[in-house]
Design an enzyme around this catalytic site. Structure first.
Site, PDB file in Angstrom:
ATOM      1  N   ASN A   1      -7.083 -14.089 -30.042  1.00  0.00           N
ATOM      2  CA  ASN A   1      -8.127 -14.959 -29.504  1.00  0.00           C
ATOM      3  C   ASN A   1      -8.096 -16.373 -30.089  1.00  0.00           C
ATOM      4  O   ASN A   1      -8.926 -17.208 -29.730  1.00  0.00           O
ATOM      5  CB  ASN A   1      -9.514 -14.327 -29.737  1.00  0.00           C
TER       6      ASN A   1
ATOM      7  N   LYS B   1      -6.511 -20.215 -31.238  1.00  0.00           N
ATOM      8  CA  LYS B   1      -5.701 -21.270 -30.644  1.00  0.00           C
ATOM      9  C   LYS B   1      -4.321 -21.272 -31.291  1.00  0.00           C
ATOM     10  O   LYS B   1      -4.170 -20.923 -32.451  1.00  0.00           O
ATOM     11  CB  LYS B   1      -6.372 -22.632 -30.836  1.00  0.00           C
TER      12      LYS B   1
ATOM     13  N   LYS C   1      -1.318 -20.178 -29.356  1.00  0.00           N
ATOM     14  CA  LYS C   1      -0.354 -19.281 -28.693  1.00  0.00           C
ATOM     15  C   LYS C   1       0.620 -20.075 -27.813  1.00  0.00           C
ATOM     16  O   LYS C   1       1.838 -20.040 -28.028  1.00  0.00           O
ATOM     17  CB  LYS C   1      -1.100 -18.236 -27.852  1.00  0.00           C
ATOM     18  N   THR C   2       0.077 -20.765 -26.840  1.00  0.00           N
ATOM     19  CA  THR C   2       0.931 -21.612 -25.999  1.00  0.00           C
ATOM     20  C   THR C   2       1.599 -22.681 -26.852  1.00  0.00           C
ATOM     21  O   THR C   2       2.783 -23.002 -26.678  1.00  0.00           O
ATOM     22  CB  THR C   2       0.088 -22.285 -24.894  1.00  0.00           C
ATOM     23  N   THR C   3       0.845 -23.197 -27.804  1.00  0.00           N
ATOM     24  CA  THR C   3       1.358 -24.258 -28.666  1.00  0.00           C
ATOM     25  C   THR C   3       2.571 -23.783 -29.458  1.00  0.00           C
ATOM     26  O   THR C   3       3.563 -24.498 -29.594  1.00  0.00           O
ATOM     27  CB  THR C   3       0.243 -24.725 -29.616  1.00  0.00           C
TER      28      THR C   3
ATOM     29  N   ARG D   1      12.145 -26.738 -30.867  1.00  0.00           N
ATOM     30  CA  ARG D   1      13.197 -26.319 -31.808  1.00  0.00           C
ATOM     31  C   ARG D   1      14.469 -25.935 -31.049  1.00  0.00           C
ATOM     32  O   ARG D   1      15.579 -26.321 -31.435  1.00  0.00           O
ATOM     33  CB  ARG D   1      12.650 -25.125 -32.584  1.00  0.00           C
TER      34      ARG D   1
ATOM     35  N   PHE E   1      -8.334 -21.931 -13.704  1.00  0.00           N
ATOM     36  CA  PHE E   1      -9.208 -21.027 -14.456  1.00  0.00           C
ATOM     37  C   PHE E   1     -10.504 -20.684 -13.724  1.00  0.00           C
ATOM     38  O   PHE E   1     -11.378 -20.071 -14.290  1.00  0.00           O
ATOM     39  CB  PHE E   1      -9.543 -21.631 -15.828  1.00  0.00           C
TER      40      PHE E   1
ATOM     41  N   TRP F   1     -12.552 -18.550 -11.765  1.00  0.00           N
ATOM     42  CA  TRP F   1     -12.487 -17.146 -11.370  1.00  0.00           C
ATOM     43  C   TRP F   1     -13.588 -16.752 -10.401  1.00  0.00           C
ATOM     44  O   TRP F   1     -14.106 -15.639 -10.457  1.00  0.00           O
ATOM     45  CB  TRP F   1     -12.510 -16.255 -12.608  1.00  0.00           C
TER      46      TRP F   1
ATOM     47  N   GLU G   1       0.849 -17.140 -20.616  1.00  0.00           N
ATOM     48  CA  GLU G   1      -0.334 -16.422 -20.128  1.00  0.00           C
ATOM     49  C   GLU G   1      -0.009 -15.299 -19.152  1.00  0.00           C
ATOM     50  O   GLU G   1      -0.846 -14.917 -18.332  1.00  0.00           O
ATOM     51  CB  GLU G   1      -1.351 -17.420 -19.536  1.00  0.00           C
TER      52      GLU G   1
END
Lengths: 176, 176
Positions: free
Chosen positions: A12, A14, A16-18, A26, A71, A73, A108
């Site tokens: 949960n 911040k 993940k995508t980053t 890299r 997003f 929904w 995602e």
């Protein structure tokens, strides 16, 4: 030859995508060919999307597919979301098998599994048979047990402190 | 004007430095000026370091300082490490105050606090007074309570599954 890893960034918090984008940076430093497929996000003006356009001038391969329906929904739009998600998965399968890339980020993807927009068994089965040298990165909350079992590397990002709770809004260059 | 955040990526999982690099990519997409300072790592041939050289051709500012003495913690070399860490911190202070950057990454700063190579109170005090619009990102295990208190955003990366335990070695483009 390297073995391609199946990497999952979940949880949960911040980052993940980053983190997936950091792997992209890299990898490009070593001239690997990178592709990002975004399953939920629908906006093309994120820093990462803008960057993917510019980096072409360095002859780096950093293809960026924004395939989500956003997003929102609301139930009226849910059908669009399901179709968008299924289309994105079909495109992903082609790209995974294309041998055009060394690293593919399925940003995602976990949500479309979680909300049963695609069949989980089919997804896991397909991912388990990915090309051997291809690195695959999957991000999103709610990574399922089957996905975690199939992965080589799993990191859970946990929120310890979140600036939005202190009234700080999302910021260009950091949050998107 | 945006408020500059103090961001901490900590925990024992993979993805901390990687997430910081993802922020760098995103920020560069919005033409923010980025600086990375590595406190422990000593090698200049990582993907991120190579990338920072190439990106200059796009007129992006992505300065990369590799200031660590490496991961060899033999007691004979410890004095070198302490001096390298202190020098890196002095350089960091100058760069933070220089107004040359919008985002500065202090990679693995937590270790030099943890091992008392620099005075924690001095570091936290300095970070708390950083230029208002500057985003600062700190990575590394063992983020202290004082650091977490001072931060706006803290994510803990937890190792759920690690490929090295299955005999897979560190790989170019993914791990470095």
């Amino acid at each position: 030859m390297n073995k391609g890893l199946l990497i999952v960034y979940t949880g949960n918090g911040k980052g993940k995508t980053t983190a997936a984008l950091g792997l992209a940076l890299r990898a490009m430093g070593h001239d690997l060919r990178v592709c990002v497929i975004q399953f939920i996000k629908s906006n093309n003006d994120t820093g990462e999307s803008l960057f993917s356009e510019e980096i072409k001038r360095l002859n780096k391969l950093f293809d960026f597919y924004v395939l989500g329906a956003g997003f929102t929904w609301s139930s009226a739009k849910l059908k669009n979301h399901v179709q968008a998600a299924r289309d994105a998965w079909e495109i992903s399968k082609e790209l995974i098998l294309s041998e055009k890339y060394d690293l593919i980020i399925l940003d995602e993807l976990t949500y479309i599994i979680r909300y049963k927009m695609v069949n989980e068994d089919e997804v896991i089965n397909f991912l388990s048979k990915k090309p051997e040298n291809l690195h695959l990165v999957i991000t999103g909350r709610y990574a399922s047990e089957l996905l975690i079992n199939a992965a080589d590397l799993v990191t859970e990002m946990t929120e310890i402190k979140h600036p939005f709770k202190n009234g700080i809004r999302a910021q260009q260059g950091i949050d998107f």
